[in-house]
Design an enzyme around this catalytic site. Structure first.
Site, PDB file in Angstrom:
ATOM      1  N   LYS A 100     -74.953  44.836 -85.602  1.00  0.00           N
ATOM      2  CA  LYS A 100     -75.062  43.413 -85.048  1.00  0.00           C
ATOM      3  C   LYS A 100     -75.585  43.690 -83.537  1.00  0.00           C
ATOM      4  O   LYS A 100     -76.500  43.149 -82.959  1.00  0.00           O
ATOM      5  CB  LYS A 100     -73.749  42.540 -85.020  1.00  0.00           C
ATOM      6  CG  LYS A 100     -73.356  42.289 -86.303  1.00  0.00           C
ATOM      7  CD  LYS A 100     -72.030  41.273 -86.482  1.00  0.00           C
ATOM      8  CE  LYS A 100     -70.964  41.871 -85.512  1.00  0.00           C
ATOM      9  NZ  LYS A 100     -70.192  42.998 -86.125  1.00  0.00           N
ATOM     10  N   ARG A 122     -65.969  34.179 -85.105  1.00  0.00           N
ATOM     11  CA  ARG A 122     -65.314  34.954 -85.943  1.00  0.00           C
ATOM     12  C   ARG A 122     -64.035  34.325 -86.608  1.00  0.00           C
ATOM     13  O   ARG A 122     -63.260  35.047 -87.202  1.00  0.00           O
ATOM     14  CB  ARG A 122     -64.446  35.993 -84.905  1.00  0.00           C
ATOM     15  CG  ARG A 122     -65.148  37.325 -84.995  1.00  0.00           C
ATOM     16  CD  ARG A 122     -64.518  38.153 -83.783  1.00  0.00           C
ATOM     17  NE  ARG A 122     -64.626  39.434 -84.168  1.00  0.00           N
ATOM     18  CZ  ARG A 122     -65.394  40.576 -83.680  1.00  0.00           C
ATOM     19  NH1 ARG A 122     -66.462  39.822 -82.676  1.00  0.00           N
ATOM     20  NH2 ARG A 122     -65.278  41.432 -83.834  1.00  0.00           N
ATOM     21  N   ARG A 136     -70.173  56.592 -83.353  1.00  0.00           N
ATOM     22  CA  ARG A 136     -70.957  55.419 -82.407  1.00  0.00           C
ATOM     23  C   ARG A 136     -70.558  55.948 -80.930  1.00  0.00           C
ATOM     24  O   ARG A 136     -69.537  56.385 -80.583  1.00  0.00           O
ATOM     25  CB  ARG A 136     -70.512  54.101 -82.427  1.00  0.00           C
ATOM     26  CG  ARG A 136     -71.045  53.237 -81.303  1.00  0.00           C
ATOM     27  CD  ARG A 136     -70.790  51.685 -81.550  1.00  0.00           C
ATOM     28  NE  ARG A 136     -69.480  51.224 -81.916  1.00  0.00           N
ATOM     29  CZ  ARG A 136     -69.028  50.336 -82.194  1.00  0.00           C
ATOM     30  NH1 ARG A 136     -70.121  49.072 -82.331  1.00  0.00           N
ATOM     31  NH2 ARG A 136     -67.762  49.874 -82.374  1.00  0.00           N
ATOM     32  N   ARG A 145     -65.976  54.026 -77.776  1.00  0.00           N
ATOM     33  CA  ARG A 145     -65.189  52.763 -77.711  1.00  0.00           C
ATOM     34  C   ARG A 145     -63.674  53.117 -77.929  1.00  0.00           C
ATOM     35  O   ARG A 145     -63.171  53.681 -78.919  1.00  0.00           O
ATOM     36  CB  ARG A 145     -65.562  51.624 -78.355  1.00  0.00           C
ATOM     37  CG  ARG A 145     -66.646  50.820 -77.482  1.00  0.00           C
ATOM     38  CD  ARG A 145     -67.220  49.965 -78.485  1.00  0.00           C
ATOM     39  NE  ARG A 145     -66.440  49.180 -79.471  1.00  0.00           N
ATOM     40  CZ  ARG A 145     -66.883  47.854 -80.135  1.00  0.00           C
ATOM     41  NH1 ARG A 145     -68.037  47.410 -79.943  1.00  0.00           N
ATOM     42  NH2 ARG A 145     -65.934  47.337 -80.762  1.00  0.00           N
ATOM     43  N   ARG A 204     -59.613  46.382 -88.039  1.00  0.00           N
ATOM     44  CA  ARG A 204     -60.523  45.511 -87.618  1.00  0.00           C
ATOM     45  C   ARG A 204     -61.306  45.202 -89.051  1.00  0.00           C
ATOM     46  O   ARG A 204     -61.716  44.002 -89.065  1.00  0.00           O
ATOM     47  CB  ARG A 204     -61.589  46.302 -86.947  1.00  0.00           C
ATOM     48  CG  ARG A 204     -61.209  46.330 -85.365  1.00  0.00           C
ATOM     49  CD  ARG A 204     -61.719  47.402 -84.586  1.00  0.00           C
ATOM     50  NE  ARG A 204     -63.217  47.106 -84.554  1.00  0.00           N
ATOM     51  CZ  ARG A 204     -64.255  47.905 -83.976  1.00  0.00           C
ATOM     52  NH1 ARG A 204     -63.827  49.368 -83.863  1.00  0.00           N
ATOM     53  NH2 ARG A 204     -65.479  47.718 -83.989  1.00  0.00           N
TER      54      ARG A 204
HETATM   55  P1  AP5 Z   1     -73.442  48.454 -83.684  1.00  0.00           P
HETATM   56  O1  AP5 Z   1     -74.807  47.897 -83.744  1.00  0.00           O
HETATM   57  O2  AP5 Z   1     -72.740  48.884 -82.650  1.00  0.00           O
HETATM   58  O3  AP5 Z   1     -72.449  47.533 -84.887  1.00  0.00           O
HETATM   59  P2  AP5 Z   1     -71.659  46.149 -84.537  1.00  0.00           P
HETATM   60  O4  AP5 Z   1     -72.204  45.351 -85.833  1.00  0.00           O
HETATM   61  O5  AP5 Z   1     -72.302  45.458 -83.290  1.00  0.00           O
HETATM   62  O6  AP5 Z   1     -70.183  46.524 -84.482  1.00  0.00           O
HETATM   63  P3  AP5 Z   1     -68.951  46.365 -83.664  1.00  0.00           P
HETATM   64  O7  AP5 Z   1     -67.926  47.484 -83.584  1.00  0.00           O
HETATM   65  O8  AP5 Z   1     -69.507  46.089 -82.003  1.00  0.00           O
HETATM   66  O9  AP5 Z   1     -68.785  44.942 -83.858  1.00  0.00           O
HETATM   67  P4  AP5 Z   1     -67.464  44.319 -83.829  1.00  0.00           P
HETATM   68  O10 AP5 Z   1     -67.626  43.118 -84.507  1.00  0.00           O
HETATM   69  O11 AP5 Z   1     -66.061  44.883 -84.468  1.00  0.00           O
HETATM   70  O12 AP5 Z   1     -67.031  44.438 -82.180  1.00  0.00           O
HETATM   71  P5  AP5 Z   1     -66.978  43.533 -80.913  1.00  0.00           P
HETATM   72  O13 AP5 Z   1     -67.445  44.403 -79.931  1.00  0.00           O
HETATM   73  O14 AP5 Z   1     -67.788  42.242 -81.291  1.00  0.00           O
HETATM   74  O15 AP5 Z   1     -73.577  49.779 -84.793  1.00  0.00           O
HETATM   75  C1  AP5 Z   1     -72.587  50.505 -85.182  1.00  0.00           C
HETATM   76  C2  AP5 Z   1     -73.010  52.122 -85.297  1.00  0.00           C
HETATM   77  O16 AP5 Z   1     -73.815  52.260 -86.119  1.00  0.00           O
HETATM   78  C3  AP5 Z   1     -73.775  52.632 -84.023  1.00  0.00           C
HETATM   79  O17 AP5 Z   1     -73.416  53.981 -83.774  1.00  0.00           O
HETATM   80  C4  AP5 Z   1     -75.163  52.256 -84.218  1.00  0.00           C
HETATM   81  O18 AP5 Z   1     -76.009  53.231 -83.613  1.00  0.00           O
HETATM   82  C5  AP5 Z   1     -75.250  52.487 -85.867  1.00  0.00           C
HETATM   83  N1  AP5 Z   1     -76.183  51.695 -86.364  1.00  0.00           N
HETATM   84  C6  AP5 Z   1     -76.522  50.537 -86.171  1.00  0.00           C
HETATM   85  N2  AP5 Z   1     -77.437  50.222 -87.120  1.00  0.00           N
HETATM   86  C7  AP5 Z   1     -77.613  51.128 -87.972  1.00  0.00           C
HETATM   87  C8  AP5 Z   1     -78.536  51.456 -89.196  1.00  0.00           C
HETATM   88  N3  AP5 Z   1     -79.274  50.471 -89.619  1.00  0.00           N
HETATM   89  N4  AP5 Z   1     -78.496  52.345 -89.683  1.00  0.00           N
HETATM   90  C9  AP5 Z   1     -77.407  53.598 -89.190  1.00  0.00           C
HETATM   91  N5  AP5 Z   1     -76.710  53.424 -88.261  1.00  0.00           N
HETATM   92  C10 AP5 Z   1     -76.727  52.256 -87.546  1.00  0.00           C
HETATM   93  O19 AP5 Z   1     -65.662  43.147 -80.804  1.00  0.00           O
HETATM   94  C11 AP5 Z   1     -64.309  44.182 -80.178  1.00  0.00           C
HETATM   95  C12 AP5 Z   1     -63.079  43.361 -80.115  1.00  0.00           C
HETATM   96  O20 AP5 Z   1     -63.217  42.272 -79.316  1.00  0.00           O
HETATM   97  C13 AP5 Z   1     -62.558  42.728 -81.497  1.00  0.00           C
HETATM   98  O21 AP5 Z   1     -61.750  43.557 -82.202  1.00  0.00           O
HETATM   99  C14 AP5 Z   1     -61.578  41.635 -80.809  1.00  0.00           C
HETATM  100  O22 AP5 Z   1     -60.493  42.058 -80.231  1.00  0.00           O
HETATM  101  C15 AP5 Z   1     -62.492  41.170 -79.600  1.00  0.00           C
HETATM  102  N6  AP5 Z   1     -63.384  40.095 -79.873  1.00  0.00           N
HETATM  103  C16 AP5 Z   1     -64.892  40.071 -79.772  1.00  0.00           C
HETATM  104  N7  AP5 Z   1     -65.317  38.998 -80.219  1.00  0.00           N
HETATM  105  C17 AP5 Z   1     -64.131  38.316 -80.448  1.00  0.00           C
HETATM  106  C18 AP5 Z   1     -64.290  36.926 -81.063  1.00  0.00           C
HETATM  107  N8  AP5 Z   1     -65.437  35.958 -80.847  1.00  0.00           N
HETATM  108  N9  AP5 Z   1     -63.055  36.219 -81.243  1.00  0.00           N
HETATM  109  C19 AP5 Z   1     -61.808  37.059 -81.056  1.00  0.00           C
HETATM  110  N10 AP5 Z   1     -61.777  38.297 -80.422  1.00  0.00           N
HETATM  111  C20 AP5 Z   1     -63.170  38.935 -80.163  1.00  0.00           C
END
Ligand code: AP5
Length: 219
Positions: free
Chosen positions: A15, A87, A126, A159, A170
């Site tokens: 994403k 979420r 990552r 991270r 997660r």
């Molecule tokens: P990447 O693009 O980084 O993936 P992502 O879907 O953004 O994954 P996240 O881990 O960031 O999502 P998340 O939802 O768990 O974390 P968030 O920061 O929102 O890609 C991942 C890897 O794959 C990278 O290395 C990339 O290079 C590679 N890649 C990408 N595309 C590829 C492809 N097509 N092929 C191969 N490789 C690829 O949330 C973190 C924490 O914050 C949560 O756990 C929670 O505690 C809190 N939080 C955030 N938002 C909320 C909310 N709305 N409500 C409550 N808590 C929240």
């Protein structure tokens, strides 16, 4: 073309990677709740201190905190890509109310679909830029210069929630609290599924095609 998009999908589905590419292509704001929370943690704000214990455990930060944060970030915005929000059903309902007040309906909700085993591999390999949040992967999406951000040259870091134990938690939290949004947005007629297991450039191309078909159809 101004768009208002939600990127929905499990941790590691790509994403953030696609949001960064497409926000600059469409000239709209990228709003990633995880990035905003991590910035607050780094800066030691009250919000960051409260959020950190949930994030380190792989749990969700309480809805009220997140909803207030998104409302203030989106004030005055006409086009955006929201990544990592909503979420929970409560967050989705609050977001619908906000969009109704702004008279800014969503263009679409993109569902990033990737087999579970690939997600673990993506997250544990990552590396991110702590300055502009660009996301890289040692194998699948390496930076041009090893260990440095392509955009700003800052040294990349891992991270703290990308350990196998926290990633497993997660995933479970996604299944319990976020996956119900698939039915929620499907019912609204907004959901588009994306084959996000494919290489980054192919995923971008699929999204652009899907959105242009949708806008061409006047949806
Ligand atoms: P990447 O693009 O980084 O993936 P992502 O879907 O953004 O994954 P996240 O881990 O960031 O999502 P998340 O939802 O768990 O974390 P968030 O920061 O929102 O890609 C991942 C890897 O794959 C990278 O290395 C990339 O290079 C590679 N890649 C990408 N595309 C590829 C492809 N097509 N092929 C191969 N490789 C690829 O949330 C973190 C924490 O914050 C949560 O756990 C929670 O505690 C809190 N939080 C955030 N938002 C909320 C909310 N709305 N409500 C409550 N808590 C929240």
């Amino acid at each position: 073309m101004s768009v208002r998009l939600v990127f929905l999908g499990p941790p590691g589905a790509g994403k953030g990677t696609q949001a960064q590419l497409l926000a600059s292509q469409y000239g709209v704001e990228q709003l990633a709740t995880g990035d905003i929370l991590r910035r607050n943690v780094r800066e030691g704000t009250e919000l960051g201190r409260e959020a950190k214990r949930y994030m380190d455990a792989g749990d969700l930060v309480p809805d009220a905190v997140i909803i207030g944060m998104v409302e203030s970030e989106l004030a005055g915005s006409t086009g955006f890509i929201v990544d990592g929000f909503p979420r929970t059903i409560a967050q989705a309902q609050a977001f619908d109310a906000l969009l109704a007040r702004l008279e800014a309906p969503l263009t679409a909700v993109l569902l990033f679909e990737v087999p579970r085993e690939q997600l673990i591999e993506r997250l544990t390999g990552r590396w991110i830029c702590p300055k502009d949040q660009s996301s890289y992967h040692l194998t699948f999406n390496p930076p041009r210069n090893a260990g440095k951000c392509d955009v700003c040259g800052t040294g990349l870091v891992q991270r703290s929630d990308d350990t196998l134990e926290t990633v497993t938690r997660r995933m479970a939290v996604y299944d319990e609290q976020t996956a119900p949004l698939i039915a929620y947005y499907r019912k609204q007629g907004n959901l588009i599924s994306i084959h996000a297991e494919r290489p980054v450039v192919d995923v971008t191309a699929e999204i652009l095609t899907a959105l242009s078909e949708r806008q061409g159809a006047g949806a």
